[in-house]
Motif scaffolding. Sequence first.
Motif, mmCIF file in Angstrom:
data_model
loop_
_atom_site.group_PDB
_atom_site.id
_atom_site.type_symbol
_atom_site.label_atom_id
_atom_site.label_comp_id
_atom_site.label_asym_id
_atom_site.label_seq_id
_atom_site.Cartn_x
_atom_site.Cartn_y
_atom_site.Cartn_z
ATOM 1 N N LYS A 55 0.820 -1.212 0.000
ATOM 2 C CA LYS A 55 0.000 0.000 0.000
ATOM 3 C C LYS A 55 0.853 1.260 0.000
ATOM 4 O O LYS A 55 1.794 1.390 0.804
ATOM 5 C CB LYS A 55 -0.909 0.015 1.224
ATOM 6 C CG LYS A 55 -1.841 1.225 1.317
ATOM 7 C CD LYS A 55 -1.253 2.404 2.059
ATOM 8 C CE LYS A 55 -2.168 3.626 1.909
ATOM 9 N NZ LYS A 55 -1.567 4.844 2.504
ATOM 10 N N LEU A 93 -2.203 -1.618 -3.659
ATOM 11 C CA LEU A 93 -3.421 -0.925 -3.226
ATOM 12 C C LEU A 93 -3.114 0.551 -3.107
ATOM 13 O O LEU A 93 -2.029 0.939 -2.682
ATOM 14 C CB LEU A 93 -3.863 -1.504 -1.882
ATOM 15 C CG LEU A 93 -5.004 -0.857 -1.092
ATOM 16 C CD1 LEU A 93 -5.640 -1.902 -0.149
ATOM 17 C CD2 LEU A 93 -4.548 0.339 -0.252
ATOM 18 N N ASP A 95 -5.423 4.642 -2.553
ATOM 19 C CA ASP A 95 -6.698 5.329 -2.358
ATOM 20 C C ASP A 95 -7.188 5.970 -3.649
ATOM 21 O O ASP A 95 -6.386 6.419 -4.478
ATOM 22 C CB ASP A 95 -6.539 6.477 -1.345
ATOM 23 C CG ASP A 95 -5.857 6.064 -0.076
ATOM 24 O OD1 ASP A 95 -6.529 5.482 0.769
ATOM 25 O OD2 ASP A 95 -4.639 6.339 0.076
ATOM 26 N N GLN A 113 -8.923 1.329 -2.676
ATOM 27 C CA GLN A 113 -9.272 1.712 -1.307
ATOM 28 C C GLN A 113 -10.106 2.982 -1.279
ATOM 29 O O GLN A 113 -9.778 3.970 -1.926
ATOM 30 C CB GLN A 113 -8.004 1.913 -0.480
ATOM 31 C CG GLN A 113 -8.287 2.290 0.979
ATOM 32 C CD GLN A 113 -7.077 2.092 1.849
ATOM 33 O OE1 GLN A 113 -6.734 0.967 2.207
ATOM 34 N NE2 GLN A 113 -6.405 3.183 2.199
ATOM 35 N N ASN A 136 -11.320 -2.110 -0.584
ATOM 36 C CA ASN A 136 -11.106 -1.963 0.853
ATOM 37 C C ASN A 136 -11.713 -0.634 1.274
ATOM 38 O O ASN A 136 -11.259 0.424 0.836
ATOM 39 C CB ASN A 136 -9.621 -1.991 1.208
ATOM 40 C CG ASN A 136 -9.397 -1.897 2.712
ATOM 41 O OD1 ASN A 136 -10.172 -2.431 3.489
ATOM 42 N ND2 ASN A 136 -8.342 -1.217 3.116
ATOM 43 N N LYS A 138 -12.351 1.931 4.251
ATOM 44 C CA LYS A 138 -12.022 2.332 5.616
ATOM 45 C C LYS A 138 -13.311 2.824 6.301
ATOM 46 O O LYS A 138 -14.006 3.693 5.763
ATOM 47 C CB LYS A 138 -11.007 3.477 5.597
ATOM 48 C CG LYS A 138 -9.616 3.118 5.092
ATOM 49 C CD LYS A 138 -8.831 2.378 6.154
ATOM 50 C CE LYS A 138 -7.353 2.357 5.865
ATOM 51 N NZ LYS A 138 -6.672 3.617 6.191
#
Length: 277
Positions: A55, A93, A95, A113, A136, A138
């Motif tokens: 990440k 990964l 964002d 993400q 994913n 959050k």
Amino acid sequence: MKFKFKIADKFTVGDESSLFFILGPCVIETEYITMKTAERIAEIREKLKINVIFKSSYDKANRSSIKSFRGPGILMGLEILQKVKETFDMPVLSDVHKEEEIKLAEKILDVIQIPAFLCRQTDLVVRAGQSEKPINVKKGQFMAPWDMANVKEKILSTGNYKMMFTERGTTFGYNNLVVDMRSIPIMKRLGVPVVFDATHSVQLPGGLGHASGGQREFIEPLAKAAVAAGAEGVFMEVHPEPEKALCDGPNSLKLDDLEELIKKLMDIFEATRSKIE
């Protein structure tokens, strides 16, 4: 229903047969730092026989100050992540912050993400689901764990069941977060693999005025508690020199400390997995 799915044809999440890790620097600072960090993570992966997703963010849009470092941007950032992916045979990964980013990001990323502050942004979540990539999400610092059922339904509306939810602490007064470990089994009841973000959970948001502070000394105890509580994955931002990191240094784990902590977490996972519902 328990969702199980493959990450880049490398390993399965959701079957609880092994603990997986999401690891890397908070933000892509330079290609050199990113590649050296990925190299060390790959070495640990091979030595300990663990499953890892790398990440690092190409853009940190949610910053305390206009002067805060955000990263190289999507084009250069994805190029560096592609190099990590190819060099170390490791899923990557990052964002996304806008629907239009996903058209580029889905070509490179193995996992997309959704940042915590954007987890309720319906159009963004739905567009991510439409990528057909694992997502994913959050859990927002303002969200109850059972509220994530609505996020689940948004992604499922696209026909995509490949999702995992990450606990990263809840706002507690000003410039502070607290982790309620009940969140992990509660979200697991949704049938979704649950990850614990051990480094953002010790963040002190905006705690330095111009930037966020952190208490990295609590990364290890919280990560241990989360694995014992049933977390199937552990998210940790790591950096060779956290004190010099351009983003989230105070709450990042020192790369040299990663291997020993992973060993401890694997021991806890092995000791408790048969007792986790």
